[in-house]
Design an enzyme around this catalytic site. Sequence first.
Site, PDB file in Angstrom:
ATOM      1  N   LYS A  54      36.859  66.360  83.714  1.00 30.36           N
ATOM      2  CA  LYS A  54      36.368  65.558  84.837  1.00 30.36           C
ATOM      3  C   LYS A  54      35.032  66.048  85.391  1.00 30.36           C
ATOM      4  CE  LYS A  54      39.639  62.410  85.611  1.00 30.36           C
ATOM      5  NZ  LYS A  54      39.374  60.953  85.677  1.00 30.36           N
ATOM      6  N   SER A 308      42.616  67.607  77.109  1.00 29.72           N
ATOM      7  CA  SER A 308      41.666  67.216  78.153  1.00 29.72           C
ATOM      8  C   SER A 308      41.741  68.037  79.428  1.00 29.72           C
ATOM      9  CB  SER A 308      41.856  65.734  78.494  1.00 29.72           C
ATOM     10  OG  SER A 308      43.191  65.495  78.910  1.00 29.72           O
TER      11      SER A 308
END
Length: 409
Positions: A54, A308
Amino acid sequence: MSAVPTPAEFEEAARSLAGVISHTPTELSRALSDIVGAPVLLKLENLQRTGSFKIRGASYRLAQLTAEERARGVVAASAGNHAQGVALAAQSLGIPATIFMPLGVPVPKLLATRGYGAEVVLEGETVATSLRLAAEFAERTGAVLIPPFDHRDVVIGQGTLGLEIFEDVPDVDTVILGIGGGGLIAGVAAAVKQAAAAAGRTVRVIGVQAENAAAMPPSLEAGHPVEITTHPTIADGILVAKPGEIPFQIIRELVDEVVTVTEDDIARALLVLLEHAKVVVEPAGAVGVAAILAGKVRGTGKTVSVLSGGNIDPMLLQRVVSHGLAASGRYATVRIPLPDRPGQLARVSEILAQVGANVMEVLHTRHGQGLQIDEMILQLSIETRGPEHTQLTLDSLRAAGYEPQVMPD
């Protein structure tokens, strides 16, 4: 302007983010490669600053703000990774940041977000409420709202991960990523496919969603983002009811396939990654590996699965490991009705010792609905070597005259 960002845009983003993000490693997993019979590599984005991808999209979005916009500050809403990404990006650029988080946010994520210098507002029970409050704050104060996935700059920033994959594994055949709102897979698909095309190659990009929050398949079928009713999932990082408009346009054009995985699949993948790859990953970051282990994705060339994020609450990790052991047939809770006579517990223990089952927890009670006055219940949590060993344990108990029942996890 085309919905798909250009190679030049991704290259510019990579230059902008140099020194801000880490070029995370991509490493071969021998264990997964042996399981599928082809090379499987792991893109270790769980080692990224703030513990997830992110930071890429948040940093690039903030870098595009004008001086006047920066002075007004930024606001975002998140229960975790996006909050930390925006907070650190804002701190790095000297921009005031306000983050709205729901009341039940895990303590480590709350403390990390505050640690990056953001003002955290805890209010509301859900992320949806936090999003509404953040939008109201932006309208009231003039702060710039930073969306988690539905913005072109965010997609471009996330796509720098795709450039790294192609740089590290230029002969990659398949890239697998989880899908929540779609920002990551949209950016990576656009970046890696265009880089491959320039080199005269093709790359498959496959998205993975948790069955309990799979908004993408019905959206692709409808031809536009569709809002669904989600159900609880351990992969809360991709628990999104409706894909973003901007990512969806790219996904529809470039992503080759979207598959779904169960909660058991995800828990099993986390356990495999812990035991064999020696990495700690949050459930949303493990869905690509879950799809590989579940046989949902097959390829003969090199496959890269993107891990991720690695921001998992320790208490959740403990529960997920237990669930993963159960899903792998290595942990079971067994309920055994017994006659209320001396020596029964010792007899059961002897049988378990003979077959090599490890007793983790014992509950011994004479109280319960349906029990006769001369009966008791023995509930055991046992660890075994796998499904066959569990079955051997149950068969041995039955051969001794007992009626063991395996309880739901």
